[in-house]
Every structure is written in C-alpha cells, then in structure tokens.
Design an enzyme around this catalytic site. Structure first.
Site, PDB file in Angstrom:
ATOM      1  N   ARG A 185      11.425  -2.171  11.556  1.00 27.87           N
ATOM      2  CA  ARG A 185      10.321  -1.602  12.332  1.00 27.87           C
ATOM      3  C   ARG A 185       9.919  -2.535  13.470  1.00 27.87           C
ATOM      4  NH1 ARG A 185       5.562   0.570   8.426  1.00 27.87           N
ATOM      5  NH2 ARG A 185       4.329  -0.541   9.979  1.00 27.87           N
ATOM      6  N   ARG A 213      -1.058  -8.222  13.568  1.00 31.56           N
ATOM      7  CA  ARG A 213      -1.509  -7.229  12.569  1.00 31.56           C
ATOM      8  C   ARG A 213      -2.362  -7.891  11.492  1.00 31.56           C
ATOM      9  NH1 ARG A 213       3.907  -4.920  10.685  1.00 31.56           N
ATOM     10  NH2 ARG A 213       2.718  -3.484   9.405  1.00 31.56           N
ATOM     11  N   ARG A 241      -9.454   1.750   8.487  1.00 35.68           N
ATOM     12  CA  ARG A 241      -9.056   0.392   8.852  1.00 35.68           C
ATOM     13  C   ARG A 241     -10.167  -0.328   9.596  1.00 35.68           C
ATOM     14  NH1 ARG A 241      -3.143   1.366   8.812  1.00 35.68           N
ATOM     15  NH2 ARG A 241      -2.031  -0.600   8.924  1.00 35.68           N
ATOM     16  N   ARG A 263      11.432  -6.679   5.660  1.00 35.38           N
ATOM     17  CA  ARG A 263      11.372  -5.248   5.312  1.00 35.38           C
ATOM     18  C   ARG A 263      12.319  -4.433   6.185  1.00 35.38           C
ATOM     19  NH1 ARG A 263       5.744  -2.001   5.133  1.00 35.38           N
ATOM     20  NH2 ARG A 263       5.590  -2.564   7.332  1.00 35.38           N
ATOM     21  N   LYS A 267       0.826  -1.225   0.000  1.00 34.54           N
ATOM     22  CA  LYS A 267       0.000   0.000   0.000  1.00 34.54           C
ATOM     23  C   LYS A 267       0.854   1.266   0.000  1.00 34.54           C
ATOM     24  CE  LYS A 267      -2.294  -0.232   3.837  1.00 34.54           C
ATOM     25  NZ  LYS A 267      -1.689  -1.398   4.450  1.00 34.54           N
TER      26      LYS A 267
HETATM   27  P1  AMP Z   1       1.070   1.179   8.755  1.00 37.02           P
HETATM   28  O1  AMP Z   1       2.297   1.993   8.554  1.00 37.02           O
HETATM   29  O2  AMP Z   1      -0.068   1.568   7.847  1.00 37.02           O
HETATM   30  O3  AMP Z   1       1.352  -0.315   8.724  1.00 37.02           O
HETATM   31  O4  AMP Z   1       0.551   1.512  10.236  1.00 37.02           O
HETATM   32  C1  AMP Z   1       1.346   1.230  11.379  1.00 37.02           C
HETATM   33  C2  AMP Z   1       0.483   1.146  12.608  1.00 37.02           C
HETATM   34  O5  AMP Z   1      -0.164   2.400  12.854  1.00 37.02           O
HETATM   35  C3  AMP Z   1      -0.664   0.130  12.550  1.00 37.02           C
HETATM   36  O6  AMP Z   1      -0.238  -1.183  12.823  1.00 37.02           O
HETATM   37  C4  AMP Z   1      -1.586   0.689  13.637  1.00 37.02           C
HETATM   38  O7  AMP Z   1      -1.090   0.417  14.924  1.00 37.02           O
HETATM   39  C5  AMP Z   1      -1.461   2.200  13.418  1.00 37.02           C
HETATM   40  N1  AMP Z   1      -2.465   2.710  12.454  1.00 37.02           N
HETATM   41  C6  AMP Z   1      -2.240   3.267  11.238  1.00 37.02           C
HETATM   42  N2  AMP Z   1      -3.391   3.612  10.648  1.00 37.02           N
HETATM   43  C7  AMP Z   1      -4.381   3.264  11.495  1.00 37.02           C
HETATM   44  C8  AMP Z   1      -5.803   3.351  11.440  1.00 37.02           C
HETATM   45  N3  AMP Z   1      -6.447   3.862  10.375  1.00 37.02           N
HETATM   46  N4  AMP Z   1      -6.507   2.882  12.509  1.00 37.02           N
HETATM   47  C9  AMP Z   1      -5.892   2.368  13.591  1.00 37.02           C
HETATM   48  N5  AMP Z   1      -4.556   2.260  13.701  1.00 37.02           N
HETATM   49  C10 AMP Z   1      -3.793   2.693  12.662  1.00 37.02           C
END
Ligand code: AMP
Length: 217
Positions: free
Chosen positions: A160, A171, A88, A127, A13
């Site tokens: 990360r 996740r 989400r 990653r 994404k």
């Molecule tokens: P990402 O970089 O998109 O994988 O997001 C990293 C982390 O941020 C996720 O695993 C969640 O803990 C938090 N996060 C990001 N976007 C959201 C969202 N829309 N709702 C809830 N938690 C989020």
C-alpha cells in the site's frame, strides 16, 4: 449491536474487526476500504481522498461523516455493525453520537487494540495486501504460499502506498494527536475495553469475543 474498533494503524483493526463481524454476523464497515474503492472507481470523493491518503493524512470530517451516515442507514446494518477506522477524530465521534441519539441506536461497545509503537512500524512496513480481495499478509509474519500472490484468489499482492516508512510516521503522529484522545472519550462513557493486540491472531479474536459476550453481546 454496534461496536467500534479503535487502534493505531497496524494494530490489527481490519483483521480483528472482520473476524469478529463474521462471528457475530453483522457487517464490518471499514472507512479505509470504502475510500480505497472510491479512489479505484474515480468518484468525486475518491478524487478528493486520493492524495490525502497517499500522504498518510486524514480525509475531512465532513466527507467521512457523510460516508458513515449513508452506509449505516443501509438495510444490512439494521441489526448492527462494526466500525473499523471510524471515528478518527473527536468531531467524528461527537457526530456519531448525535446520529445514534436521533436514531435511538447507540454504540454498545468500543474495543481498543493496544500495540507498542515499535511493533506497529514493523507490521506496517512488511504488510502486503491483495489487490483484489484486500486480504492481508506480511513479508515475515504471514507469508502467502506463493510469494507475491494471494492464497485466496491468486491475485497480486501490493505494498500500500501509505505503508512506506515516511507515511507511516505521519499516520502514527495523526493517530496519537487526533484519534488516541477518543480512548478517554469512550472510557468516560464506560463502554471502552482495552485488549492486548500482540500475539496470536485467533487468541486476540477470542479475547475480544469473550469481552463482548461477558457484556451480553
Ligand atoms: P485505513 O485503511 O483505516 O488505514 O485507512 C486508510 C486511510 O484512509 C487513512 O490513512 C486516512 O487517510 C483515510 N481514512 C480512513 N478512515 C478515515 C477517517 N475516519 N477519517 C479520516 N480519514 C480516514
């Protein structure tokens, strides 16, 4: 044009939404990046989000909706934006619809990136991310020229904290339970397009762009 990228963690994404946003000259809004910046700065939101993110959980709908409400109201979003990582949950999607309705700016398209679960785990555990600019690499599939350092700015690459296997499992479970139902939600609105997100990064980007262009975007 307002576009959402849906997809499991590791579906690409971030990579794809950045490429498409660059091409369409609209901002890419990654809620993960916004939260990581808040954690780094030590803001109130950052403090609340940090432990949840490290455990692979989801930050509260209330916080996330506020972030998106404020960010999409900024001037650079007036011609549109791409959302990466939001919504989400069903609640977030419904709230986004409400906001779109009241501003008269509805979501035009939702791109769902499809990748088999076994590939997702391999992508995420390998990653590595630039600690400064966020560019992504992979220990096997996309090695930097200089091991451990970013090709773009020479800064250190990090693993990360949520990209370790136990947190990846959490996740993916969260994704399947809370986010995957959004595929049906947007499909019913007839704005969803599924894209096979395995294979060459540029081929995937071109497939996304041709879907958007064929719909007049
Ligand atoms: P990402 O970089 O998109 O994988 O997001 C990293 C982390 O941020 C996720 O695993 C969640 O803990 C938090 N996060 C990001 N976007 C959201 C969202 N829309 N709702 C809830 N938690 C989020």
């Amino acid at each position: 044009m307002r576009i959402i990228f849906l997809g499991a963690p590791g579906s690409g994404k971030g990579t794809q939404s950045k490429k498409v946003a660059e091409q369409l000259k609209i901002p890419q809004l990654s809620t993960g990046d916004i939260l990581r910046a808040a954690v780094k700065k030590g803001t109130e939101v950052g403090k609340k989000a940090q432990t949840i993110m490290e455990a692979g959980g989801l930050v509260s709908d209330e916080i996330m909706i506020n972030i998106i409400k404020n960010r999409t109201a900024e001037f650079d979003c007036s011609d549109g934006y791409i959302l990466d990582g939001f919504p989400r949950t069903l609640k977030q999607a419904q709230k986004l619809d409400e906001m779109a309705k009241s501003s008269g700016k509805k979501i035009n398209k939702v791109i769902s990136l499809e990748v088999d679960q076994s590939i997702l785990v391999a992508r995420l555990t390998g990653r590595r991310v630039c600690s400064a600019c966020g560019s992504e690499y992979h220990i096997l599939f996309k090695k930097p020229e200089n091991e451990g350092f970013c090709d773009l700015d020479g800064k250190e690459l990090i693993h990360r904290s949520d990209d370790y296997e136990d947190r990846i499992v959490t996740r993916l479970e969260n994704y399947n339970r809370q986010t995957a139902p959004l595929i049906e939600y947007y499909s019913q609105k007839s704005i969803l397009h599924n894209i096979d997100a395995t294979g060459d990064i540029n081929d995937i980007k071109n497939n996304v762009l041709s879907v958007l262009r064929s719909r007049g975007i």
